[in-house]
Design a protein around this motif. Structure first.
Motif, PDB file in Angstrom:
ATOM      1  N   ALA A  35       0.817  -1.219   0.000  1.00 34.57           N
ATOM      2  CA  ALA A  35       0.000   0.000   0.000  1.00 34.57           C
ATOM      3  C   ALA A  35       0.844   1.260   0.000  1.00 34.57           C
TER       4      ALA A  35
ATOM      5  N   MET B 237       2.718   4.545  -0.843  1.00 40.46           N
ATOM      6  CA  MET B 237       2.400   5.628  -1.754  1.00 40.46           C
ATOM      7  C   MET B 237       3.220   6.838  -1.344  1.00 40.46           C
TER       8      MET B 237
ATOM      9  N   ASP C 150      -3.438  15.320   4.288  1.00 44.29           N
ATOM     10  CA  ASP C 150      -2.565  14.173   4.066  1.00 44.29           C
ATOM     11  C   ASP C 150      -1.341  14.547   3.229  1.00 44.29           C
TER      12      ASP C 150
ATOM     13  N   LEU D 179      -5.599  10.151  14.294  1.00 42.57           N
ATOM     14  CA  LEU D 179      -6.702  10.437  13.375  1.00 42.57           C
ATOM     15  C   LEU D 179      -6.630   9.692  12.051  1.00 42.57           C
ATOM     16  N   ALA D 180      -5.492   9.069  11.764  1.00 43.19           N
ATOM     17  CA  ALA D 180      -5.402   8.343  10.489  1.00 43.19           C
ATOM     18  C   ALA D 180      -6.212   7.048  10.566  1.00 43.19           C
TER      19      ALA D 180
ATOM     20  N   GLU E  81     -11.103  15.168  10.798  1.00 52.58           N
ATOM     21  CA  GLU E  81     -10.465  16.249  10.028  1.00 52.58           C
ATOM     22  C   GLU E  81     -10.652  17.605  10.710  1.00 52.58           C
TER      23      GLU E  81
ATOM     24  N   MET F 274       4.777   6.607   2.202  1.00 49.86           N
ATOM     25  CA  MET F 274       3.893   6.359   3.335  1.00 49.86           C
ATOM     26  C   MET F 274       2.910   5.270   2.933  1.00 49.86           C
ATOM     27  N   ASN F 275       2.107   4.895   3.883  1.00 46.75           N
ATOM     28  CA  ASN F 275       1.117   3.865   3.709  1.00 46.75           C
ATOM     29  C   ASN F 275      -0.229   4.568   3.600  1.00 46.75           C
ATOM     30  N   LYS F 276      -1.107   4.076   2.765  1.00 45.22           N
ATOM     31  CA  LYS F 276      -2.368   4.807   2.641  1.00 45.22           C
ATOM     32  C   LYS F 276      -3.132   4.843   3.968  1.00 45.22           C
ATOM     33  N   TRP F 277      -2.825   3.887   4.850  1.00 46.72           N
ATOM     34  CA  TRP F 277      -3.496   3.854   6.151  1.00 46.72           C
ATOM     35  C   TRP F 277      -3.034   4.973   7.066  1.00 46.72           C
ATOM     36  N   ASP F 278      -1.956   5.666   6.668  1.00 47.85           N
ATOM     37  CA  ASP F 278      -1.504   6.823   7.447  1.00 47.85           C
ATOM     38  C   ASP F 278      -2.310   8.071   7.106  1.00 47.85           C
ATOM     39  N   CYS F 279      -3.258   7.938   6.216  1.00 44.84           N
ATOM     40  CA  CYS F 279      -4.023   9.113   5.791  1.00 44.84           C
ATOM     41  C   CYS F 279      -5.222   9.375   6.698  1.00 44.84           C
ATOM     42  N   ILE F 280      -5.538  10.642   6.842  1.00 43.94           N
ATOM     43  CA  ILE F 280      -6.665  11.058   7.672  1.00 43.94           C
ATOM     44  C   ILE F 280      -7.951  11.114   6.853  1.00 43.94           C
ATOM     45  N   SER F 281      -7.855  11.627   5.644  1.00 44.16           N
ATOM     46  CA  SER F 281      -9.065  11.734   4.822  1.00 44.16           C
ATOM     47  C   SER F 281      -9.445  10.375   4.236  1.00 44.16           C
ATOM     48  N   PRO F 282     -10.722  10.017   4.324  1.00 45.75           N
ATOM     49  CA  PRO F 282     -11.131   8.751   3.695  1.00 45.75           C
ATOM     50  C   PRO F 282     -10.884   8.742   2.190  1.00 45.75           C
ATOM     51  N   LEU F 283     -10.824   9.934   1.576  1.00 48.01           N
ATOM     52  CA  LEU F 283     -10.531   9.979   0.138  1.00 48.01           C
ATOM     53  C   LEU F 283      -9.130   9.465  -0.172  1.00 48.01           C
ATOM     54  N   ASP F 284      -8.261   9.563   0.822  1.00 51.22           N
ATOM     55  CA  ASP F 284      -6.892   9.099   0.601  1.00 51.22           C
ATOM     56  C   ASP F 284      -6.672   7.693   1.140  1.00 51.22           C
TER      57      ASP F 284
ATOM     58  N   ARG G 248      -9.599   4.862   2.775  1.00 50.92           N
ATOM     59  CA  ARG G 248     -10.661   3.905   2.469  1.00 50.92           C
ATOM     60  C   ARG G 248     -11.251   4.070   1.064  1.00 50.92           C
TER      61      ARG G 248
ATOM     62  N   GLN H 197      -9.840   5.614  -1.520  1.00 48.85           N
ATOM     63  CA  GLN H 197      -8.807   5.971  -2.502  1.00 48.85           C
ATOM     64  C   GLN H 197      -9.195   5.487  -3.905  1.00 48.85           C
TER      65      GLN H 197
END
Lengths: 474, 474, 474, 474
Positions: free
Chosen positions: B20, B22, B32, B44-45, B356, C22-32, C34, C36
């Protein structure tokens, strides 16, 4: 909370001017036409605003007198001048057309009515918002504590009564609009009692603590410090506000700190949200296919102008609709939190609409209470719906009990069992009896555990206890 | 407020999966990418969310063990299975692709890692939101108390320092963007200290009281009552939550009562509003024509890609901009207050974005603090602006003093005096000296009163005292 | 609409930097995380933004060259420097940390990569927003025309197919959640086709007309007029934009006029609202008691982590939830309409989030299409519900036909008839037969009119025709 | 656009009932009290709503007659009954109190006034919203095309006049509140002309295309098809609407498709946003330190109740404030886009407030026009501000010209030059003269290029041309 009722009657009602006479149907806002509500006009109409501003001017004179700055006679003169028998809104409007300043216009009108000796003490040292913000705090508080909160308490009272009445009436619980596990109808209402009570508690507190001010044009007590030989500014402010049951929040700018007001209106929105949530539930429970709840209809009531058979949940629809008005109008109060420097006036028009939020919430509460008084619960339909999925709502206790009896994959086993029951068009109990692999576990179940699997009425958890317990906290 | 720090470390950090991987520039949300903030990712991630849910599952097992329902060994097994070294988000994602249910997917993953004996006790009796709402309460609280509130406190600290530093620096007060009467710059900041402190106090309380739950699919403890031979449901819930420093709010439905969460996020918006209000003030004070305040510029800093001379208040602009994000995103939380029956899931996607708001507020607070540390106050320009209207800002004390010395129409007399001064291009003092009709009154003024009319530095009210007093409450 | 596809490939994809991995799981926004979606990253991620800005710089150089201001060689140099193989986002980020200006940082990075001869022509005359607003117009348009609109068209296609398929499947129409008069299920879908098509038509137009600009720091072409010996400013702007399939809107300020952008995003919200409205309808039609529609479930799909029997309308719930995100986030774009003087930057952070609205809408459309492909209609339940009120839904045609046959108070007569039927637990037809006072009128009815009163299938108006006609417009 | 003016006068004004007489000061909404506006009452007040509904009933009868369903005499009877001399809002209100349905109440009142023969043809086949949505479309359109749009056009006219008048008056352009490069004041206004004109064009179109309907209870023309022996339903609808200058949008549900209405109100918000943006600019230009613009004050006008010297930009503040009301109230219309099945009524109360948006916008436009008529521009201060940064606003042309003369790092060279000028307290021209390294480049500049660097009046780009060209499009 007790209010200084005496202070409310310091000024008499306005004399109605024939000049400005109109018909309520000439109004654009539904609050002034269709939803007109006398109790709210008392606090929230334009003339109520003027009345509270005049009261504030009287209390200012009184505070100056107590500090030894002016005589008692002067206070009496100002009080008489502020009487609405003498001073009509039309007069202030005309003066404002001349001077283009609403508070100064009012002050000029007062000054014209008093002796040359009293004139200097009218509005002395005060900036407009020492009067306006104070008047708004007082009238928003009064409208809330004397109308909105009592209406919400009536609503809570009827909800409590119904919660106890229906404490043991079993209803299928629903999540995602799908049948989940059983509850009781009283339990549903009990949840709303608690949520609404919490809003009322917060709201009463927030209303009672809306701050007023008497700190001058930029909040630094510049003008008031000119009176320091008589009284220190902070004491003067405290006395002026105490007479109106208000407190200051230091430091202000030209206007009070906005946050207490925003929290106050936000809490009204939350109370509105709880009412709307309940209305939404009751509305859906009135769907033709569900029909667990109904509004009792008047004999002559008509549901549709073209479909004579219709009976629509119009009260609950109306309540949800008003909630949308609350939360969107609340935004303007959040936007008004920002104010440049010691104040700009880009909230001039918007702040004149704040009271509408209180008014709409009060209209909601009254209608909700009335609708709940006339609510009918159809126990036949409650029972029919409870058994609609033919026992499948007992999948949860089966899975938990299997797990407690050491089944290693209970959730999956029961999920397959329910799929089988649906495919075979069997009841849950029939499918369970046919599930040979589960029999060794079932054999170990206690009689009480087996009773639960036989009848959803036995699987309502603490629903009834919670519903009945709703009055215990008082 | 102290947190159960130990509980935070129950689970180790996730193993980074190469699959995963990126680049942060592949992200759509500025949170992000451009505003990525390690401290916030922690809470929060997406993977923080998973970590808190796994923690909740461990605490559930622990609570079952303490009630005598499963062995300590089983708790240990579950705890190990929940370790993120073992259980990666990818694994849960794959399982979810199969079963289409996020929490069940996680539970299945845990169950695969434990013995047949332990399997039944994983997630026993819990509905998804007993885990999800509890995890969210804990992580929103932690993000707030461990990151946002400390940042706001740093901001308050720098504001207090500056408030004292500039307590006596006279500035012209402004209303409607027009010069009003004098204050001090420290007084301005003191107002923001008080407002922000009040938000932090409220926010800390609201964060610490975000409720969790363990009351099952419809909030009536149906499944939990199956364990009544071991423990009563309310006690089980209390213990489960107490380990996470949380409390229940009874009754819930499938989900916790929404109001505490809405109040919590609303208070974050209010804190954001105070920051934005301050940012707006400082931004305008940086206008070319005002120039009372400046951001200290880095030597290499560029203001414009085409205008080499520009120095822009970008930090304060950015802070106001983020505030707009806060208050508009907050709306979705208000909309989510309504939920049909025991719950619908029309808040499924929206609730995944709540964090957020905390993140944006934390970004604001950090940037505001940094910008304030580098703020420069231009005392020359403060003085220049103070005298810009050539004494007219002293019209107020003149009018009040005239009134105190019995002038019957002081406000009007002074209004005309100022108009005359403007027309004649005279200073206020010159115009006053020329106003023969006012001389009899002026003759009665005390020396102190006359000093005020000579110099705006002498008419700052309690500004300096309030600015200096800002630390007294501690 | 055809796009200049060649222009899209002017620059190669970025080289992935290991530093920022980074890993997408490090993202706060679901757009980035879950939600994605690779197709959207292409246009809406931070690096897509950079790519479009670099493209704009190349087109600027090209336009300067065409005017005879710089050589073709210089354009080629700049184009190579803008290649993302050479120029990584990390490099720009580092330069920005030095100069605190994002566009200048990018320009500096380009300049470093070109010869001294080419340097002056990089970004010549342009202000940052000549690049930024142009890049945003281009990428918002491309994301819309290449991803969102095609997805909405797929959704319309499936809706049309289903509309025809179910054109004659009779369903009870519902108003206020109450049974009204019959329609067909295809008719319901046809309404959504029309509404969605209208949004797509508008949106395509609005996307294609998002304006770019090349008019300098305050929109008055000050710098561009310095080039007047070569080319007039308005022609230069037209050429720069034409290469990117964009047009100007004169006059701009530092930034483009905001209204076209607001209308564009508003239309996305409207499209989202149509999807949410449909989702809401389908969600309610899946209620346990109604069950006219179902999502086809995967064999392994789980509805609840504790209730194994549950099948939840999660797709439709999710779609409604995202709609709430759309309309609340749209607010920030409305707030950003205001901008002080030739521009302030209080939209700096907020404007970085605009793309999220396109992304969320695209996620909705994709999910809605997938869910509709797997929708199952339960004709047994449709029939059951149609007869649930035992003929009362035929009250309307009875009242109209009575009126047409001169009954003087038809609506009231039928209202009482339906009340009687309910009280007597009779069907509508039985009650009608028993209503002696109506028989004289009934006797005059035609056979066709009588058939309608016998069977709700005969009273669907133009529903089927409209449903079948939905493809006729193409 | 021309309206069927005749149709407006079909019904006479209401007779004022003494019963409902009140004082405008008893109103809560400022639209009914402080901002009361006779022109708007005509279309937007409660009785205007009733009048438009009665008109729709008359047109329905007329359409039935034209189809041969009822006699001309019956139409005349119905028309007379609908006359407001006969039928007062009080009467409808009383009937509604009995039947709890507003439209049915109105229909009953009409029926009472006609012969037994005419009775059946009153409201025949129509559902309430065939009348209500049609009436709203007509009155919202009329209020817009007859009041709001003309007011906006007056505003545009005054803006165009001022734009030409000040086409050559040089003003410093500002970005981030910082001096950027010069423009002209006419250019600023020209930008607002274009933006506002675009809104008016869109709005006129959207108003003229608001759809009405006559398709019955669920939009499928069920009842209308009962008339097919006389007329086909779609033709009947077209004729009914054509008489009111309206068109249908097929298919509807019980109500019209919401999107045209939402776009219409959204465009009003955009027009409001343009006005607010202009108001904000003018407000800041009135700041004490800037003073480039002033509202001409009435001789007696008072700025502050305590500060006699104050002159506040209250009109522009008021306009910005009303804009906040517009955009927040618009939210409710977006929320009302969703409506369950063939319609629920959770927009019942909210839709009664839509007209307030038109009213507020009309109030804004009127006030903005009046304020602009009295605007004063202070050319002395414009000049003073233009030179405030002592030539630094010419950094841009220097950098561009250096680049054009092949300086390899022009932006950086000029950035350092401006820093040096500030540090040395020199003018830009002095610093430039002292920059020995730049002299070789300067030597190559043309006389025209040098003139630009000497005087900001020479660097206004196309500002004046654009300002003067604003009338060319007509």
């Amino acid at each position: 909370l007790t209010l200084n009722q005496k202070s409310l009657s310091l000024t008499l009602p306005f004399q109605k001017s024939m000049e400005a006479m109109m018909n309520k149907w000439d109004c654009i806002s539904p609050l002034d036409a269709r939803y007109q509500d006398k109790e709210l006009i008392e606090f929230l109409a334009e003339n109520a605003f003027l009345r509270y501003k005049l009261r504030a001017e009287i209390f200012l004179a009184q505070a100056l007198h107590e500090a030894g700055i002016c005589s008692e006679e002067i206070v009496r003169e100002i009080q008489q001048a502020c009487s609405l028998v003498a001073l009509s809104p039309e007069e202030v409007e005309k003066e404002e057309a001349r001077v283009h300043h609403d508070v100064r216009a009012m002050v000029n009108c007062i000054q014209r009515r008093v002796s040359a000796e009293a004139k200097p003490f009218v509005h002395l040292c005060a900036t407009s918002y020492d009067i306006v913000d104070t008047a708004n705090a007082a009238r928003f508080r009064d409208a809330t504590l004397l109308v909105l909160v009592p209406r919400l308490q009536s609503l809570i009272a009827i909800l409590k009564t119904k919660s106890e009445l229906f404490a043991d009436v079993v209803q299928v619980g629903r999540t995602h609009g799908q049948h989940a596990v059983p509850i009781t109808f009283g339990f549903v209402l009990a949840g709303y009692v608690k949520r609404l009570q919490s809003c009322v508690d917060q709201l009463s507190l927030l209303a009672a603590n809306l701050p007023g001010k008497l700190s001058g044009a930029v909040g630094a007590y510049n003008a008031m410090l000119l009176l320091q030989d008589w009284i220190d500014p902070l004491t003067l402010e405290l006395r002026y506000l105490a007479q109106q049951n208000l407190k200051p929040q230091v430091p202000a700018t030209q206007i009070v700190q906005p946050e207490p007001r925003i929290r106050f209106f936000h809490e009204i929105c939350l109370a509105g949200g709880v009412m709307a949530d309940l209305a939404d539930d009751l509305r859906h429970l009135q769907r033709s296919e569900i029909s667990e709840v109904g509004e009792e209809y008047a004999v002559d009531q008509i549901g549709s102008s073209t479909m004579p058979q219709k009976r629509n949940p119009i009260n609950f629809e109306n309540i949800k609709s008003i909630w949308k008005l609350l939360i969107t109008r609340f935004q303007v109060i959040m936007l008004d939190q920002l104010c440049e420097h010691q104040r700009d006036l880009t909230n001039s028009a918007s702040s004149r609409t704040y009271g509408e939020i209180i008014a709409f919430a009060a209209v909601m509460a009254k209608r909700m209470t009335r609708a709940l008084q006339h609510i009918a619960v159809d126990t036949d339909n409650l029972e029919r719906n409870l058994t609609l999925t033919r026992g499948l709502i007992l999948a949860e206790p089966l899975y938990v009990l299997l797990a407690l009896h050491d089944h290693p994959d209970a959730h999956e086993a029961v999920r397959k069992l329910t799929q089988q029951a649906i495919a075979d068009k069997k009841t849950f109990q029939e499918a369970l009896a046919a599930a040979t692999d589960l029999q060794p576990y079932l054999a170990k179940f206690t009689p009480d555990q087996r009773r639960i699997l036989e009848d959803p009425h036995n699987y309502t958890g603490l629903a009834a206890e919670i519903a009945r317990g709703i009055n215990d906290d008082d």
